[in-house]
Each structure stands twice: as structure tokens, then as C-alpha cells.
Design an enzyme around this catalytic site. Structure first.
Site, PDB file in Angstrom:
ATOM      1  N   SER A  93      67.890  27.109  22.470  1.00 39.67           N
ATOM      2  CA  SER A  93      67.520  26.693  21.340  1.00 39.67           C
ATOM      3  C   SER A  93      68.086  27.177  19.981  1.00 39.67           C
ATOM      4  O   SER A  93      68.199  26.321  19.074  1.00 39.67           O
ATOM      5  CB  SER A  93      65.950  26.489  21.402  1.00 39.67           C
ATOM      6  OG  SER A  93      65.175  26.022  22.601  1.00 39.67           O
ATOM      7  N   ILE A 141      76.521  23.823  31.639  1.00 44.69           N
ATOM      8  CA  ILE A 141      77.157  22.963  31.164  1.00 44.69           C
ATOM      9  C   ILE A 141      77.493  21.767  32.049  1.00 44.69           C
ATOM     10  O   ILE A 141      78.007  21.720  33.218  1.00 44.69           O
ATOM     11  CB  ILE A 141      78.518  23.691  30.740  1.00 44.69           C
ATOM     12  CG1 ILE A 141      78.433  24.921  29.925  1.00 44.69           C
ATOM     13  CG2 ILE A 141      79.640  22.669  30.141  1.00 44.69           C
ATOM     14  CD1 ILE A 141      77.654  24.463  28.638  1.00 44.69           C
ATOM     15  N   THR A 142      77.050  20.802  31.571  1.00 47.51           N
ATOM     16  CA  THR A 142      77.498  19.307  32.404  1.00 47.51           C
ATOM     17  C   THR A 142      78.754  19.149  32.581  1.00 47.51           C
ATOM     18  O   THR A 142      79.549  19.219  31.640  1.00 47.51           O
ATOM     19  CB  THR A 142      76.517  18.216  31.530  1.00 47.51           C
ATOM     20  OG1 THR A 142      75.016  18.668  31.582  1.00 47.51           O
ATOM     21  CG2 THR A 142      76.671  16.894  32.448  1.00 47.51           C
ATOM     22  N   GLN A 195      51.498   8.070  41.047  1.00 45.71           N
ATOM     23  CA  GLN A 195      50.107   7.915  41.398  1.00 45.71           C
ATOM     24  C   GLN A 195      49.844   6.579  41.758  1.00 45.71           C
ATOM     25  O   GLN A 195      49.017   6.691  42.850  1.00 45.71           O
ATOM     26  CB  GLN A 195      49.285   8.254  39.874  1.00 45.71           C
ATOM     27  CG  GLN A 195      47.889   8.585  40.132  1.00 45.71           C
ATOM     28  CD  GLN A 195      47.720   9.747  40.777  1.00 45.71           C
ATOM     29  OE1 GLN A 195      48.289  10.515  40.687  1.00 45.71           O
ATOM     30  NE2 GLN A 195      46.406   9.783  41.205  1.00 45.71           N
ATOM     31  N   HIS A 211      51.853   4.872  43.756  1.00 47.17           N
ATOM     32  CA  HIS A 211      52.327   4.889  45.235  1.00 47.17           C
ATOM     33  C   HIS A 211      51.438   5.543  46.059  1.00 47.17           C
ATOM     34  O   HIS A 211      51.849   5.852  47.170  1.00 47.17           O
ATOM     35  CB  HIS A 211      53.927   5.510  45.114  1.00 47.17           C
ATOM     36  CG  HIS A 211      54.845   4.604  44.651  1.00 47.17           C
ATOM     37  ND1 HIS A 211      54.997   4.333  43.460  1.00 47.17           N
ATOM     38  CD2 HIS A 211      55.827   3.817  45.570  1.00 47.17           C
ATOM     39  CE1 HIS A 211      56.152   3.415  43.570  1.00 47.17           C
ATOM     40  NE2 HIS A 211      56.643   3.332  44.589  1.00 47.17           N
ATOM     41  N   GLU A 257      69.925  18.868  25.207  1.00 41.66           N
ATOM     42  CA  GLU A 257      70.212  18.375  23.893  1.00 41.66           C
ATOM     43  C   GLU A 257      68.995  18.746  23.045  1.00 41.66           C
ATOM     44  O   GLU A 257      68.711  17.919  22.049  1.00 41.66           O
ATOM     45  CB  GLU A 257      70.567  17.074  23.905  1.00 41.66           C
ATOM     46  CG  GLU A 257      71.914  16.661  24.824  1.00 41.66           C
ATOM     47  CD  GLU A 257      72.611  15.561  24.450  1.00 41.66           C
ATOM     48  OE1 GLU A 257      72.747  15.017  23.139  1.00 41.66           O
ATOM     49  OE2 GLU A 257      73.381  14.918  25.413  1.00 41.66           O
ATOM     50  N   SER A 283      61.443  19.352  23.456  1.00 46.03           N
ATOM     51  CA  SER A 283      60.795  18.586  22.644  1.00 46.03           C
ATOM     52  C   SER A 283      60.263  19.385  21.388  1.00 46.03           C
ATOM     53  O   SER A 283      60.143  18.727  20.131  1.00 46.03           O
ATOM     54  CB  SER A 283      59.623  18.039  23.413  1.00 46.03           C
ATOM     55  OG  SER A 283      59.781  16.934  24.278  1.00 46.03           O
ATOM     56  N   GLU A 284      59.994  20.546  21.597  1.00 47.36           N
ATOM     57  CA  GLU A 284      59.626  21.379  20.523  1.00 47.36           C
ATOM     58  C   GLU A 284      60.692  21.542  19.345  1.00 47.36           C
ATOM     59  O   GLU A 284      60.725  21.521  18.146  1.00 47.36           O
ATOM     60  CB  GLU A 284      59.219  23.125  21.070  1.00 47.36           C
ATOM     61  CG  GLU A 284      58.082  23.026  21.912  1.00 47.36           C
ATOM     62  CD  GLU A 284      58.442  22.511  23.090  1.00 47.36           C
ATOM     63  OE1 GLU A 284      59.633  22.411  23.595  1.00 47.36           O
ATOM     64  OE2 GLU A 284      57.589  22.217  24.073  1.00 47.36           O
TER      65      GLU A 284
HETATM   66  C1  FAD Z   1      70.645  20.012  33.637  1.00 50.82           C
HETATM   67  C2  FAD Z   1      70.874  20.724  32.382  1.00 50.82           C
HETATM   68  C3  FAD Z   1      72.130  20.336  31.501  1.00 50.82           C
HETATM   69  C4  FAD Z   1      72.471  20.691  30.483  1.00 50.82           C
HETATM   70  N1  FAD Z   1      73.901  20.487  29.816  1.00 50.82           N
HETATM   71  C5  FAD Z   1      74.231  21.129  28.639  1.00 50.82           C
HETATM   72  C6  FAD Z   1      75.649  20.980  28.215  1.00 50.82           C
HETATM   73  O1  FAD Z   1      76.514  20.138  28.815  1.00 50.82           O
HETATM   74  N2  FAD Z   1      76.057  21.504  27.307  1.00 50.82           N
HETATM   75  C7  FAD Z   1      75.150  22.514  26.711  1.00 50.82           C
HETATM   76  O2  FAD Z   1      75.501  22.992  25.558  1.00 50.82           O
HETATM   77  N3  FAD Z   1      74.139  22.677  26.977  1.00 50.82           N
HETATM   78  C8  FAD Z   1      73.409  22.068  27.996  1.00 50.82           C
HETATM   79  N4  FAD Z   1      72.255  22.363  28.570  1.00 50.82           N
HETATM   80  C9  FAD Z   1      71.470  23.242  27.886  1.00 50.82           C
HETATM   81  C10 FAD Z   1      70.283  22.719  27.000  1.00 50.82           C
HETATM   82  O3  FAD Z   1      70.634  22.047  26.042  1.00 50.82           O
HETATM   83  C11 FAD Z   1      69.119  24.146  26.811  1.00 50.82           C
HETATM   84  O4  FAD Z   1      68.870  24.294  28.081  1.00 50.82           O
HETATM   85  C12 FAD Z   1      68.157  23.591  25.728  1.00 50.82           C
HETATM   86  O5  FAD Z   1      68.726  23.537  24.412  1.00 50.82           O
HETATM   87  C13 FAD Z   1      67.044  24.844  25.818  1.00 50.82           C
HETATM   88  O6  FAD Z   1      67.774  26.065  25.603  1.00 50.82           O
HETATM   89  P1  FAD Z   1      67.148  27.226  26.767  1.00 50.82           P
HETATM   90  O7  FAD Z   1      67.020  26.503  27.997  1.00 50.82           O
HETATM   91  O8  FAD Z   1      67.865  28.406  26.543  1.00 50.82           O
HETATM   92  O9  FAD Z   1      65.576  27.384  26.461  1.00 50.82           O
HETATM   93  P2  FAD Z   1      64.893  28.290  25.243  1.00 50.82           P
HETATM   94  O10 FAD Z   1      65.838  28.172  23.758  1.00 50.82           O
HETATM   95  O11 FAD Z   1      64.812  29.668  25.956  1.00 50.82           O
HETATM   96  O12 FAD Z   1      63.555  27.476  25.205  1.00 50.82           O
HETATM   97  C14 FAD Z   1      62.301  27.976  25.921  1.00 50.82           C
HETATM   98  C15 FAD Z   1      61.230  27.413  25.447  1.00 50.82           C
HETATM   99  O13 FAD Z   1      60.952  28.078  24.104  1.00 50.82           O
HETATM  100  C16 FAD Z   1      60.789  26.835  23.046  1.00 50.82           C
HETATM  101  N5  FAD Z   1      61.197  27.348  22.162  1.00 50.82           N
HETATM  102  C17 FAD Z   1      62.586  28.014  21.716  1.00 50.82           C
HETATM  103  N6  FAD Z   1      62.640  28.140  20.209  1.00 50.82           N
HETATM  104  C18 FAD Z   1      61.473  27.613  19.751  1.00 50.82           C
HETATM  105  C19 FAD Z   1      61.000  27.400  18.361  1.00 50.82           C
HETATM  106  N7  FAD Z   1      61.954  27.898  17.143  1.00 50.82           N
HETATM  107  N8  FAD Z   1      59.792  26.854  17.931  1.00 50.82           N
HETATM  108  C20 FAD Z   1      59.146  26.346  19.152  1.00 50.82           C
HETATM  109  N9  FAD Z   1      59.638  26.687  20.407  1.00 50.82           N
HETATM  110  C21 FAD Z   1      60.722  27.051  20.655  1.00 50.82           C
HETATM  111  C22 FAD Z   1      61.450  26.030  23.657  1.00 50.82           C
HETATM  112  O14 FAD Z   1      61.071  24.415  23.388  1.00 50.82           O
HETATM  113  C23 FAD Z   1      61.053  26.047  25.189  1.00 50.82           C
HETATM  114  O15 FAD Z   1      59.836  25.545  25.503  1.00 50.82           O
HETATM  115  C24 FAD Z   1      71.790  21.616  29.697  1.00 50.82           C
HETATM  116  C25 FAD Z   1      70.581  22.088  30.355  1.00 50.82           C
HETATM  117  C26 FAD Z   1      70.181  21.472  31.689  1.00 50.82           C
HETATM  118  C27 FAD Z   1      68.837  22.127  32.134  1.00 50.82           C
END
Ligand code: FAD
Length: 382
Positions: free
Chosen positions: A132, A157-158, A336, A338, A363, A366-367
Site C-alpha cells: 500500500s 507481478i501479474t 448461499q 446454491h 491496484e 479498499s482501505e
Molecule cells: C493476484 C495479485 C496480483 C497483483 N498484481 C500486481 C501487479 O501486476 N503489479 C503490482 O505492482 N502489484 C500487484 N499486486 C500487488 C497489490 O497491488 C498489493 O497486494 C496491494 O497493493 C496491497 O499491498 P500489500 O499486499 O503489501 O498489503 P499491505 O499494504 O501490507 O496491506 C495490508 C493491510 O493493511 C491495510 N493498510 C495498509 N496501509 C494502510 C493505511 N495507510 N490505512 C489503512 N489501512 C492500511 C491494507 O488495506 C490491508 O488491509 C498484485 C496482488 C495480487 C494478490
């Protein structure tokens, strides 16, 4: 806002539906179980013009609008969200970054390959310590004569293991924080870049998700994409567009689950009647249909705003937030409806239920969407 579907768009969508029914639907479960990215399908998507939907014909694109594109993503996602995700990452992230911020030489080199499907694009912002908080990027790019040398790794990375080219963000001037992050276009046959861990995922299993590792990855000076130091800001602009496609993907996924549940409710009989005759089931269906329509309208508002060339940050974040959250709810209700059968792989809702969770995370979670929306509201005073 006009939501009427033009005859031209309807014809495009009919073609997409027929393609999905013939080429995707019969393979959905097999690709999911094998975690197989359907590379051959992407050649066909290229032939159909979908890999370059929004790009000008001069680069091999189809010259369609964002309104057309969001409708296409919805159709594909209603059949297989994994394919829609890989398509969206290729088109809206990797390819769009090159198209929007690339030099004419970079566009000429990459866009025809990307619109045809000869190459797939990946886009790497996320890292182990920069999710994030993407401004916390640790990957570095150091200038060495006429080259840049990249070191670091990108997570989740997708399209990583199937990409011909990747757009990667790296720190070029640590002292300038996010304004010291630059974007690079890296060809994936470069010996300094390799594919790391392949994720074993809950859902979206036919979409390829891997780590990309750069070890003294030397790229020419001309691989810098956009201005030096502009990579992070440009990435945020790319995500503004990308979020419209995740919203459309969520709408399609929710619709796929809703349509399956609607059909099932008319066929399944209990207590001597179709379960669709029970008010509880009708309320589920009514709420799903209403929320899906509302999510589509938000998505279309964002797409129309993008087509008008106006700022879209708030609208795309609102569409992505709402569409992904209602899609989670819709797939829950579809299961549900189903009953126990929805818990099996004999019905498509099981896969929609697993796939959907990515929509509230990828991308920007939600937060994070709420933070983006609130920032815009407070800045606009709207
Ligand atoms: C299948 C898949 C495909 C993806 N493809 C790509 C891609 O092609 N390229 C790419 O660059 N990335 C990609 N991603 C990465 C994706 O964008 C990140 O997983 C996402 O942005 C969240 O980052 P994180 O997983 O490190 O979660 P974290 O940032 O560690 O978040 C963990 C939790 O903490 C919350 N949180 C974090 N900061 C805050 C805040 N300031 N306030 C409130 N809540 C907060 C989050 O909302 C979440 O609930 C992909 C991810 C998946 C699972």
C-alpha cells in the site's frame, strides 16, 4: 451521462461474448486447477483486437474508448475473471504506461508487439516492503555511463513469467523520496532479470503472479520511461485508469455469479416449488441486481470521464471500491442460493467466490481507495 449501448459497441460485445463462450468457458476450470496461464488464448485475444483495445490503430490498436473497454472487461470477467485480470494488467498497466508516458521510439518499438499479443506486458510497483505504501520502493536504478543498472525485486507481478516486457519502478534519487522514483521499460530476455517465486493463490489461479528479481540488470539509457523522477507520480496516473478496469472486472464477476444464481434458483426445487419463489431468495437476487447496476454506473462514469480527458482519480477509486465490495457480497449470496452445491466445483459460483477477493486488494486495497477518495473530497471541498 449516456449509458445507452451504441449499435457499434453492442456488435463488439456480441463478438466478445461468442469468443468467450467458444474459447474460454470450456477451459475455465482446467486452467484454474492447473494454475495455467493460457498463452495461446492471448494470441487469439490479440487477433481479436482486445489486447490493444484502447490504443490507436497506428500502433496496431483498435482505437476504442474507455467506455468500450470497460464493457469488454466486464464480458470477459463474467466468464473468467482470471483472464480478465491478466488482460487488464497487460492493457491498463504495462501497455498503457508505455503508451501514455513513453517516447515515440518506445511506443514504436513496443506497442505493435503488445497490441498483437506477440509480447505480454507486466507492470511492477509492489515490493515486499512497499505494498500500500508504494512510495517505499527499495529497488534501485544507478546510472553507469550509457546504461542504468537495476537491483531489487518486485512482488505479486501479474504476467511476470509470461511477459516480453515489464515496466518497473526503481529509486534513482533516494533523497527526493517519491519524486526520486523512475520508471523503466525492461525486456524480459535481459539476463539481469529473472522470475522468482510463483504464487499459489486462493483465486485468479489462471492469472500468472510471480516475483521479478533484478540482479545487476543493465538496461540502456533509453529504457527510462517518462522523465527521471516521475515514475511514481506517473504510476498513480496509470492506477487511475487501471482501477476502472478492476471495477469493470468486479462488475463482470458479480454478474457472472448473479446470472448463475438466478438460473439455479429457477431450477432448484424444495418444499414443492422453485426456490426462486421464496421471498428470501428473491430479496438476495433483487439486491444483487441493484448493486451490480449501481457498480456498473459508477464504472461507466469513471470511463466516460477518462474519455473526456478529465481528472478521474476520485471516480475511478469510487468505482473500484464499490464494485469490488459488492462483488464480494454478490458471490457470497450466489453460493448461499446454491446451498451445498455452491460449495462444490460442479457450479461456477465456487470459483467466482475465490476469485473475487483479489478485487478488494489489487491496484490498491479498499482501505487505500477510501484514503484516495477522502483526499480528493477534502481537496475539492466536494
Ligand atoms: C493476484 C495479485 C496480483 C497483483 N498484481 C500486481 C501487479 O501486476 N503489479 C503490482 O505492482 N502489484 C500487484 N499486486 C500487488 C497489490 O497491488 C498489493 O497486494 C496491494 O497493493 C496491497 O499491498 P500489500 O499486499 O503489501 O498489503 P499491505 O499494504 O501490507 O496491506 C495490508 C493491510 O493493511 C491495510 N493498510 C495498509 N496501509 C494502510 C493505511 N495507510 N490505512 C489503512 N489501512 C492500511 C491494507 O488495506 C490491508 O488491509 C498484485 C496482488 C495480487 C494478490
Amino acid at each position: 451521462m449516456s449509458t445507452a449501448v451504441s449499435a457499434e459497441r453492442e456488435a463488439i460485445l456480441r463478438t466478445v461474448r461468442e469468443f468467450c463462450d467458444a474459447e474460454i468457458r470450456p477451459n475455465v476450470l482446467r486452467w484454474d486447477e492447473a494454475q495455467e496461464f493460457p498463452r495461446e488464448l492471448f494470441n487469439k485475444l490479440g487477433e481479436l483486437g482486445l489486447l490493444g483495445a484502447m490504443f490507436p490503430e497506428t500502433y496496431g490498436g483498435a482505437g476504442l474508448s474507455a467506455m468500450d473497454y470497460q464493457a469488454i472487461i466486464e464480458e470477459v470477467s463474467a466468464v473468467d475473471p482470471s483472464v480478465a485480470l491478466s488482460l487488464a494488467a497487460h492493457h491498463s498497466l504495462g501497455s498503457y504506461h508505455i503508451f501514455q508516458f513513453g517516447s515515440e521510439a518506445q511506443r514504436q518499438r513496443y506497442m505493435p508487439k503488445l497490441t498483437s499479443g506477440e509480447w505480454i506486458a507486466a507492470w511492477g510497483l509492489t515490493e515486499a516492503e512497499a505494498g500500500s505504501d508504494s512510495g517505499g520502493t527499495k529497488t534501485t536504478a544507478v546510472r553507469d555511463g550509457e546504461e542504468w543498472v537495476l537491483n531489487g525485486s518486485k512482488n505479486f507481478i501479474t504476467n511476470a513469467s509470461v511477459a516480453g516486457v515489464a515496466v518497473l519502478m526503481a529509486v534513482t534519487d533516494k533523497s527526493r523520496k517519491t519524486k526520486g522514483i523512475s520508471a523503466f521499460v525492461v525486456e524480459c530476455d535481459n539476463p539481469g532479470i529473472r522470475v522468482g517465486k510463483k504464487e499459489n493463490k486462493l483465486g485468479m489461479r489462471a492469472s500468472d503472479t510471480c516475483t521479478l528479481v533484478m540482479e545487476d540488470c543493465r538496461v540502456p539509457a533509453g529504457a527510462l520511461l517518462g522523465a527521471e523522477g516521475a515514475g511514481w507520480v506517473d504510476s498513480m496516473k496509470i492506477l487511475d485508469g487501471g482501477r476502472i478496469s478492476i471495477a469493470a472486472l468486479s462488475v463482470g464477476l458479480a454478474r457472472g455469479a448473479y446470472e448463475a444464481a438466478l438460473q439455479y434458483s429457477k431450477e432448484r426445487r424444495q418444499f414443492g416449488k422453485a426456490i426462486s419463489e421464496f421471498e428470501a431468495i428473491q430479496f438476495y437476487l433483487a439486491e444483487m441486481a441493484t448493486e451490480i447496476d449501481a457498480a456498473r454506473l459508477l464504472t461507466q462514469r469513471a470511463a466516460e470521464t477518462k474519455d473526456a480527458g478529465e481528472p478521474v482519480t476520485r471516480f475511478s477509486a469510487q468505482a473500484k471500491l464499490y464494485a469490488s465490495e459488492i462483488a464480494v457480497r454478490a458471490t457470497d449470496r450466489a453460493i448461499q442460493i446454491h446451498g451445498g452445491y455452491g460449495f462444490t466445483k460442479d457450479f461456477p459460483v465456487e470459483k467466482f467466490y475465490r476469485d473475487v477477493k483479489l478485487c478488494t486488494i489489487g491496484e490498491g486495497t479498499s482501505e487505500i481507495q477510501k484514503l484516495v477518495i477522502a483526499k480528493q473530497l477534502l481537496a475539492d471541498g466536494a
